[in-house]
Scaffold this active site. Structure first.
Site, PDB file in Angstrom:
ATOM      1  N   GLU A  96     -10.624  -8.342   4.486  1.00  0.00           N
ATOM      2  CA  GLU A  96      -9.945  -8.326   5.782  1.00  0.00           C
ATOM      3  C   GLU A  96     -10.659  -9.052   6.911  1.00  0.00           C
ATOM      4  O   GLU A  96     -10.014  -9.700   7.739  1.00  0.00           O
ATOM      5  CB  GLU A  96      -9.683  -6.878   6.193  1.00  0.00           C
ATOM      6  CG  GLU A  96      -8.694  -6.170   5.301  1.00  0.00           C
ATOM      7  CD  GLU A  96      -8.574  -4.690   5.636  1.00  0.00           C
ATOM      8  OE1 GLU A  96      -7.475  -4.257   5.998  1.00  0.00           O
ATOM      9  OE2 GLU A  96      -9.592  -3.979   5.539  1.00  0.00           O
ATOM     10  N   ARG A 131      -7.447   2.285  13.846  1.00  0.00           N
ATOM     11  CA  ARG A 131      -8.347   1.153  13.600  1.00  0.00           C
ATOM     12  C   ARG A 131      -8.227   0.119  14.720  1.00  0.00           C
ATOM     13  O   ARG A 131      -9.202  -0.580  15.025  1.00  0.00           O
ATOM     14  CB  ARG A 131      -8.087   0.527  12.234  1.00  0.00           C
ATOM     15  CG  ARG A 131      -9.160  -0.474  11.823  1.00  0.00           C
ATOM     16  CD  ARG A 131      -9.019  -0.921  10.382  1.00  0.00           C
ATOM     17  NE  ARG A 131      -9.595   0.002   9.433  1.00  0.00           N
ATOM     18  CZ  ARG A 131     -10.828  -0.069   8.942  1.00  0.00           C
ATOM     19  NH1 ARG A 131     -11.645  -1.026   9.370  1.00  0.00           N
ATOM     20  NH2 ARG A 131     -11.259   0.785   8.048  1.00  0.00           N
ATOM     21  N   THR A 182     -10.982   4.972   7.226  1.00  0.00           N
ATOM     22  CA  THR A 182     -11.252   5.955   8.276  1.00  0.00           C
ATOM     23  C   THR A 182     -10.724   7.332   7.904  1.00  0.00           C
ATOM     24  O   THR A 182     -11.055   8.313   8.561  1.00  0.00           O
ATOM     25  CB  THR A 182     -10.658   5.491   9.615  1.00  0.00           C
ATOM     26  OG1 THR A 182      -9.265   5.207   9.454  1.00  0.00           O
ATOM     27  CG2 THR A 182     -11.358   4.225  10.084  1.00  0.00           C
ATOM     28  N   GLU A 240       0.827  -1.200   0.000  1.00  0.00           N
ATOM     29  CA  GLU A 240       0.000   0.000   0.000  1.00  0.00           C
ATOM     30  C   GLU A 240       0.865   1.255   0.000  1.00  0.00           C
ATOM     31  O   GLU A 240       0.744   2.115  -0.859  1.00  0.00           O
ATOM     32  CB  GLU A 240      -0.956   0.011   1.195  1.00  0.00           C
ATOM     33  CG  GLU A 240      -1.859   1.241   1.206  1.00  0.00           C
ATOM     34  CD  GLU A 240      -2.917   1.200   2.287  1.00  0.00           C
ATOM     35  OE1 GLU A 240      -3.524   2.249   2.538  1.00  0.00           O
ATOM     36  OE2 GLU A 240      -3.157   0.135   2.881  1.00  0.00           O
TER      37      GLU A 240
END
Length: 774
Positions: free
Chosen positions: A726, A324, A456, A246
């Protein structure tokens, strides 16, 4: 063993969507013909890059001796920070991590220079000859080291509701303890790799194995000192990502782009496994300090949790990851009064990063650990304590102020799996087995999953897609999502084929590239299908509506009555093939291309006040795991796993079951075999398959049952499906719980000190601790 199954979830006859179609590249994967970046034909004059890394984890960089490096035959250039024309920064947000170290080194193996040579072998041999002079300092390796130095990568952050300390103190029962949660190496099959090809006017085309092509574009442009429009990032497929590509792919893409700029020739970098593991980030590891107060039924009245995260040498994605963790520290349970605090500690280890679940698994595991300890203290079945604390009516507000509107789904899954797994009878059978088995002990656990779906960071919840219909009726599809083996390309292609009513063979899937769909979000947060599926549907519908108007005018019926199905377009009693209508539309000068854009609705998040709705919806699931441990060696085996998982109305049940199985096994590896070990000097000692153990085929449970929970997503997602990337990782919490249950059977009522991962050494230590306490 029952086969993995799914119920009939179709509300209407659909030709492609909700069908268990194979992965678009399945045949190529089996044949070995799927082209990854290292399989692409190398352009003429292509050069190869190897990295010279720091031999120390912390210190001032005094001198870089490169004379012997440059003298090696085949070496074309040796790059240092001084060669960077733009900004020496590869961080995604916080401007705190250089491409090449310039004044100080901050972790063992940090890139200091790069060798560019005619062959990869020459580059690697030359890179070993660099002479680095470093004024060494004692590194911070553990969270305790960082605590002592007061070093953090980001400010502390917490959620708070009520007066948790007072409530805990007044509760009928209290517990307190510390729990350590290990990190995890991504161990993607395809390592970090990039190929940069220079173009005219300072442009650069970068092939990167990345989950975030736009981030590659931004970072390469920043390092080269050019506008984003001059950099094109492209990725057709990855051999796995799991979060490790990522943000972390940017460094290697920027290295290739820099080398291509300096030499004027195509340049490629491919890390070998040892370098990849040493130089790229992992799942964040934590120390969790907790205190909890509860009643006689095990219902939590107040809880304090302090998550001390080892973030590594820079912030990277630690703000979102550790946030998270906090979002999921409630797991599936209502916490009336609470303090959930975090410290994001800076250590001289490689910067930790995204990993499947993005911090959520760590938060959930910590809470499940607390639930087990409560159950053991009270002598109750842990499942009963889980049920007592589960979200429900008037107990439905999360620690961050979001109402759990569909808590009944999670509760129903828990009840259904309890029955289908025969949990109660098996627990009795296990108790009988343990009563007559002093060496081998069995354990069982049934744990729930509630996982919030959305980024988020609100602006990432958007996606674009580009759809072309050609005059022969063939269709080209492009969107911002990336394919890392999870089947995203196939799912989105199914959506487009369904919209046009044509066969899958008409839809051509093309590589994700920033010059077709700009400003893409990463394929992460389990949102790939939600975002890109909707964007592609929006684009396809624009074209279909234009074609419907033409068909309606031609056959004299309203456009709303025109139907697209079975490779034809039907208007009243008349029909025409889709290909023929596409040809007619072109001749009528109708635009057969459209860009679609989708932004997730209902989201709002006030981070300073810790309140809002950061998630569009929750995905639910539950797993029941049965294990056996050897109390003399600490070895364990997972005997049976039952999973019931909520994917809404699945876009593709076959792909979703594959994701559930794979996610579970990856989570099982994190919690049982995958142990990262750093020495006191900050050097990673588990940097190869010989020392780092991922699960293999023989670790799979012999009895592995996966069922999809029926029922549509109550939110308006693509065909009412739910994300599946996930959440399945956290199903593996049941394995950890079952191992702890087996240890606890040796001395019922006593606390079990067992950290994650539950390696044989950790299990044996826990067994000996329980025995010595008696």
């Amino acid at each position: 063993m029952r086969p993995n199954s799914f119920s009939d979830m179709s509300e209407a006859p659909l030709r492609h969507v909700r069908q268990p179609l194979p992965h678009d590249s399945a045949a190529k994967h089996v044949q070995g013909s799927a082209a990854y970046i290292d399989d692409l034909p190398e352009p003429a004059g292509c050069l190869h890059i190897a990295i010279g890394g720091s031999p120390m984890a912390r210190g001032s960089l005094m001198a870089v001796g490169l004379e012997r490096v440059r003298a090696i035959q085949g070496v074309v250039a040796v790059l240092t920070a001084a060669d960077i024309p733009g900004k020496n920064d590869i961080s995604p947000t916080f401007d705190d991590e250089p491409l090449l170290a310039a004044r100080e080194v901050i972790f063992h193996g940090q890139p200091v220079f790069a060798v560019v040579a005619e062959t990869r072998d020459a580059a690697r041999r030359a890179a070993r000859l660099g002479a680095l002079t470093i004024a060494q300092e004692k590194p911070s390796v553990t969270v305790e080291d960082a605590q002592a130095r007061g070093e953090t990568v980001l400010p502390d952050y917490a959620f708070q509701r009520g007066d948790a300390p007072a409530t805990i103190g007044a509760a009928p029962h209290q517990l307190a303890g510390t729990f350590r949660i290990g990190g995890q190496e991504h161990f993607y099959l395809e390592g970090q790799v990039a190929l940069a090809i220079p173009g005219e006017d300072g442009s650069m085309h970068v092939h990167s194995s990345t989950q975030h092509p736009t981030e590659i574009q931004h970072v390469c442009a920043r390092v080269l000192g050019v506008a984003d429009a001059l950099v094109t990032a492209e990725v057709r497929r990855m051999g796995g990502g799991f979060g490790g590509k990522e943000s972390q792919a940017s460094q290697w893409a920027a290295m290739a782009a820099l080398a291509a700029r300096v030499t004027g020739r195509p340049c490629k970098i491919r890390l070998d496994r040892d370098d990849d593991m040493a130089m790229t980030g992992k799942r964040h590891d934590f120390r969790v300090d907790y205190a909890v107060g509860f009643d006689d039924d095990g219902r939590i009245q107040g809880v304090e949790m302090a998550f001390l995260a080892r973030c590594g040498c820079s912030a990277d994605l630690s703000q979102g990851v550790v946030d998270r963790t906090m979002f999921h520290a409630d797991s599936s349970y209502f916490l009336p009064e609470l303090i959930i605090g975090t410290r994001r500690l800076k250590t001289n280890t490689v910067s930790n990063t995204a990993f499947r679940g993005f911090g959520g698994p760590q938060g959930m595991l910590a809470m499940e650990r607390i639930i087990d300890q409560i159950a053991w203290r009270l002598g109750r079945d842990p499942l009963d304590v889980r049920k007592a604390n589960h979200y429900g009516p008037e107990r439905d507000v999360t620690p961050y102020g979001m109402t759990v509107e569909d808590h009944d789904v999670g509760a129903a899954i828990l009840e259904q799996l309890e029955a289908s797994s025969d949990y109660r009878a098996r627990r009795e059978a296990i108790a009988a087995f343990n009563a007559t088995s002093p060496i081998l002990r069995k354990g069982i656990a049934l744990t729930p999953v509630k996982f919030g779906i959305s980024f988020t960071l609100s602006h990432l919840n958007q996606a674009g897609a580009l759809v072309h219909v050609y005059s022969d009726g063939s269709i080209q599809l492009n969107h911002g999502g990336t394919e890392m083996g999870q089947g995203l390309y196939q799912k989105v292609a199914q959506v487009v084929a369904e919209e046009f009513g044509v066969g899958m063979d008409r839809v051509r899937i093309t590589a994700t590239t920033t010059d077709k769909v700009p400003n893409t979000s990463p394929t992460a947060a389990s949102s790939g299908s939600d975002l890109n599926g909707m964007a592609a549907q929006i684009a396809a519908r624009q074209i279909r509506e234009r074609m419907a108007v033409l068909a309606g005018e031609h056959f004299g019926v309203p456009a709303a009555e025109v139907q697209f199905r079975d490779d034809h377009v039907f208007a009243g009693n008349e029909s025409v093939s889709f290909a023929e209508l596409a040809k007619r539309a072109h001749m009528a000068r109708i635009h057969l291309s459209a860009a679609g854009h989708y932004a997730t609705p209902k989201l709002h998040w006030d981070r300073p006040n810790g309140q809002g709705r950061p998630f569009f919806y929750f995905a639910y699931g539950a797993a029941c795991a049965e294990v056996v441990i050897d109390t003399l060696t600490g070895e364990n085996r997972v005997l049976r796993v039952d999973i019931l998982h909520d994917v809404g109305h699945s876009l593709n049940p076959a792909l979703d079951i594959g994701q559930i199985e794979g996610g579970f096994v990856q989570g099982m590896g994190w919690l049982t075999t995958e142990e990262l070990v750093y020495d006191k000097d900050g050097r990673l000692r588990t940097h190869a398959p010989s020392t780092y153990k991922i699960p293999v085929a023989s670790d799979m449970p012999a009895d592995f049952r996966v069922t999809l929970f029926g029922g549509a997503n109550r939110e308006e997602t693509i065909y009412r499906s739910k994300a599946v990337g996930e959440p399945p990782v956290m199903l593996a919490n049941a394995v950890f719980g079952a191992i702890a249950d087996a240890v606890q059977s040796l001395a019922p009522g006593r606390p079990v000190v067992l950290d994650a991962p539950a390696t044989p050494e950790a299990i044996l230590k826990a067994v000996q601790a329980v025995a010595s306490a008696g």
